[in-house]
Design a protein around this motif. Structure first.
Motif, mmCIF file in Angstrom:
data_model
loop_
_atom_site.group_PDB
_atom_site.id
_atom_site.type_symbol
_atom_site.label_atom_id
_atom_site.label_comp_id
_atom_site.label_asym_id
_atom_site.label_seq_id
_atom_site.Cartn_x
_atom_site.Cartn_y
_atom_site.Cartn_z
ATOM 1 N N SER A 15 -2.245 -7.852 -8.523
ATOM 2 C CA SER A 15 -3.342 -6.221 -9.013
ATOM 3 C C SER A 15 -2.475 -5.813 -7.559
ATOM 4 O O SER A 15 -2.133 -6.225 -6.334
ATOM 5 C CB SER A 15 -4.450 -6.365 -8.930
ATOM 6 N N SER A 16 -2.218 -4.515 -7.685
ATOM 7 C CA SER A 16 -1.581 -4.042 -6.518
ATOM 8 C C SER A 16 -3.161 -3.116 -6.011
ATOM 9 O O SER A 16 -3.703 -2.242 -4.775
ATOM 10 C CB SER A 16 -1.061 -2.431 -6.673
ATOM 11 N N ILE A 17 -4.163 -3.199 -6.305
ATOM 12 C CA ILE A 17 -5.570 -2.913 -6.443
ATOM 13 C C ILE A 17 -6.208 -3.088 -4.895
ATOM 14 O O ILE A 17 -6.624 -4.618 -5.361
ATOM 15 C CB ILE A 17 -6.344 -2.790 -7.441
#
Length: 179
Positions: A15-17
């Motif tokens: 995830s890039s979160i």
């Protein structure tokens, strides 16, 4: 078949979160604690009016951990729970059963109506099941505990999240939109 299964890998591995800090997690958790404590106190201790259903726990996660998300907005919390409650009541009134297919029907109708009315609120999916599972045929149940409780949840989310909007450390504004 291989192409179809490849779709399930996702678009990226990780995830890039970004991970929030401990302070943000505590602010979110305290908000959830406050609203669920208030709803259960008013429901079980004061007994002035029914205000609590279990799906509000999931609604609190959205309202306090993701206050900017579309599913967290007042329209979605209030409208989603109302649409789902009325769907569940209607299915139970029409079928008079808690059979597996009636529970599925309540869920499917609630999802379709939430999509059509732009009130999708994932926790409300569980709200639709309650009348069918528990044999609730009284439309007043959609008002109390569902609408009253959702309204209290939204009011607390407005007050609490906007209290933090004044700070630089945990700036959060709520709502992102009303309609």
């Amino acid at each position: 078949m291989r192409k179809y299964l490849a779709l399930m890998r996702g678009q990226q591995l990780v995830s890039s979160i970004p991970y929030p800090g401990l302070g943000e997690a505590l602010v979110s958790g305290i908000g959830g604690f406050l609203v669920i404590s208030l709803l259960t106190y008013l429901h079980f201790e004061v007994q002035a009016v029914g205000m609590f259903i279990v799906p509000f726990g999931a609604s609190a996660v959205l309202a306090f951990a993701a206050p900017g998300a579309p599913f967290s907005q007042p329209r979605n919390i209030l409208g989603g729970h109302m649409v789902a409650a009325l769907s569940g009541i209607a299915v139970y009134m029409l079928t008079g059963t808690s059979a597996f297919w009636a529970i599925g029907l309540a869920s499917g109708i609630a999802i379709a109506l939430m999509v059509l009315t732009k009130t999708v609120h994932p926790p409300a999916g569980a709200t639709a099941l309650i009348p069918v599972i528990n044999g609730i045929a009284d439309p007043i149940w959609a008002i109390s505990p569902v609408l009253v409780g959702a309204l209290v949840l939204v009011i607390v989310a407005l007050l609490y999240n906007n209290f933090w909007a004044r700070t630089d450390k945990f700036p959060r504004r709520y709502p992102s939109f009303w309609w």
